[in-house]
Scaffold this active site. Structure first.
Site, mmCIF file in Angstrom:
data_model
loop_
_atom_site.group_PDB
_atom_site.id
_atom_site.type_symbol
_atom_site.label_atom_id
_atom_site.label_comp_id
_atom_site.label_asym_id
_atom_site.label_seq_id
_atom_site.Cartn_x
_atom_site.Cartn_y
_atom_site.Cartn_z
ATOM 1 C CG LEU A 17 -1.840 1.182 1.428
ATOM 2 C CD1 LEU A 17 -2.937 1.163 0.361
ATOM 3 C CD2 LEU A 17 -2.461 1.161 2.825
ATOM 4 C CD GLN A 84 -3.082 -3.780 -0.827
ATOM 5 O OE1 GLN A 84 -2.586 -2.643 -0.875
ATOM 6 N NE2 GLN A 84 -4.316 -4.012 -1.226
ATOM 7 C CG ASP A 217 12.534 6.173 11.753
ATOM 8 O OD1 ASP A 217 11.701 6.911 11.196
ATOM 9 O OD2 ASP A 217 12.959 5.122 11.230
ATOM 10 C CG ASP A 276 21.921 -6.327 6.407
ATOM 11 O OD1 ASP A 276 20.961 -5.639 6.034
ATOM 12 O OD2 ASP A 276 22.993 -6.388 5.782
#
Length: 293
Positions: A17, A84, A217, A276
């Site tokens: 999405l 999605q 973040d 990672d």
């Protein structure tokens, strides 16, 4: 040491999405695609609608699978679907199993998203809030198109929301059950109709909202906030998708210390845990190579 992820069949990275291939100099799958190519894989990123139903995006994917097959001469392709994108990949494999070697779900809402359930309940059908939300989502999707992402693709934000709810995905699963676990939290069949099914996903770590390298973040902070809306999978989700909702086929692992979008990039907290996210794709390509896919 040189890695070898030269799979027998080409790999298609399928976005979810509001995803995209390229906007200006930004590529959603840039690091993943480059890492796979460096390890010898043939990699393509199909263009799908940023917002639409699972079936509509799956039909778009099928058309582009055919283009890749014609371009490469390959009989089949390996599909890596993020979010999605996993549902679009599942649709394509169910409709045309002879054209798909494997489907890998990365943070895929294979039993629906509890966040989508909350949004669906909050947006009363046919009334102003739903119309406003749809308009905003379509404007954003059109902005992505103007910036060069999925140019000319149709958008339908409400269809996308409905397709991601628990009810919407349950209806989808009734039609396309391939690879789904019989018991929630279990594993599904690894191979159905000749197609291999795999999945992996992450879980928000309890300490992340209070500290750690990801605290600054904003995307991660938003996912931490959204995780509070979970009822069924409290503390066992990546901010958008529940851990057990993500299970499909052979489950590689569903509790990596990664939020929903971190499975596409290298966040600070993952480095601290020795994970990672980009290398997970290379490892899996090696796994597919060893399986003859």
């Amino acid at each position: 040491m040189q890695r070898n992820a030269q799979t027998h069949y080409p790999i298609l990275l399928v976005h979810g999405l509001l995803g995209f291939d390229v906007i200006g100099s930004i590529s959603l799958f840039h690091d993943v695609r480059q890492a796979l190519r460096n390890a010898g894989a043939r990699v393509f990123v199909p263009q799908l609608s940023a917002t639409h139903s699972n079936e509509a995006r799956g039909a778009q994917l099928l058309a582009q699978i055919e283009r890749v097959r014609e371009r490469t001469g390959a009989d089949k392709v390996n599909l890596f679907g993020h979010s999605q994108g996993a549902l679009a990949a599942r649709y394509a494999a169910a409709i045309a199993p002879t054209a798909v070697a494997s489907v890998t779900s990365v943070s895929g809402p294979n039993q629906g998203s509890e966040v989508a359930d909350v949004l669906r309940k909050a947006l009363t059908p046919g009334r102003l809030p739903e119309q406003v939300a749809e308009k905003v989502a379509i404007l954003f999707a059109n902005f992505l198109s103007l910036m060069g992402a999925e140019r000319g693709m149709q958008q339908n934000a409400i269809a996308a929301l409905n397709a991601l709810t628990t009810e919407g995905v349950a209806t989808f699963n009734d039609k396309y059950p391939q690879g789904l676990p019989e018991i929630r939290g279990g594993e599904g069949r690894e191979k159905v109709n000749g197609v291999g099914y795999y999945s992996w996903s992450g879980v928000l770590q309890n300490n992340l909202p209070d500290g750690g390298l990801n605290t600054l973040d904003p995307v991660h902070a938003c996912l931490c906030a959204l995780s509070r809306f979970f009822v069924t999978e409290i503390g066992q989700n990546d901010g958008l998708v529940g851990r057990f909702s993500s299970h499909l086929g052979k489950v590689i692992r569903s509790d990596y210390p990664l939020d929903h979008l971190a499975t596409l990039r290298q966040p600070g907290i993952a480095a601290r845990h020795g994970i990672d996210p980009i290398d997970l794709y290379v490892q899996h390509a090696e796994r597919l190579k060893n399986a003859g896919l």
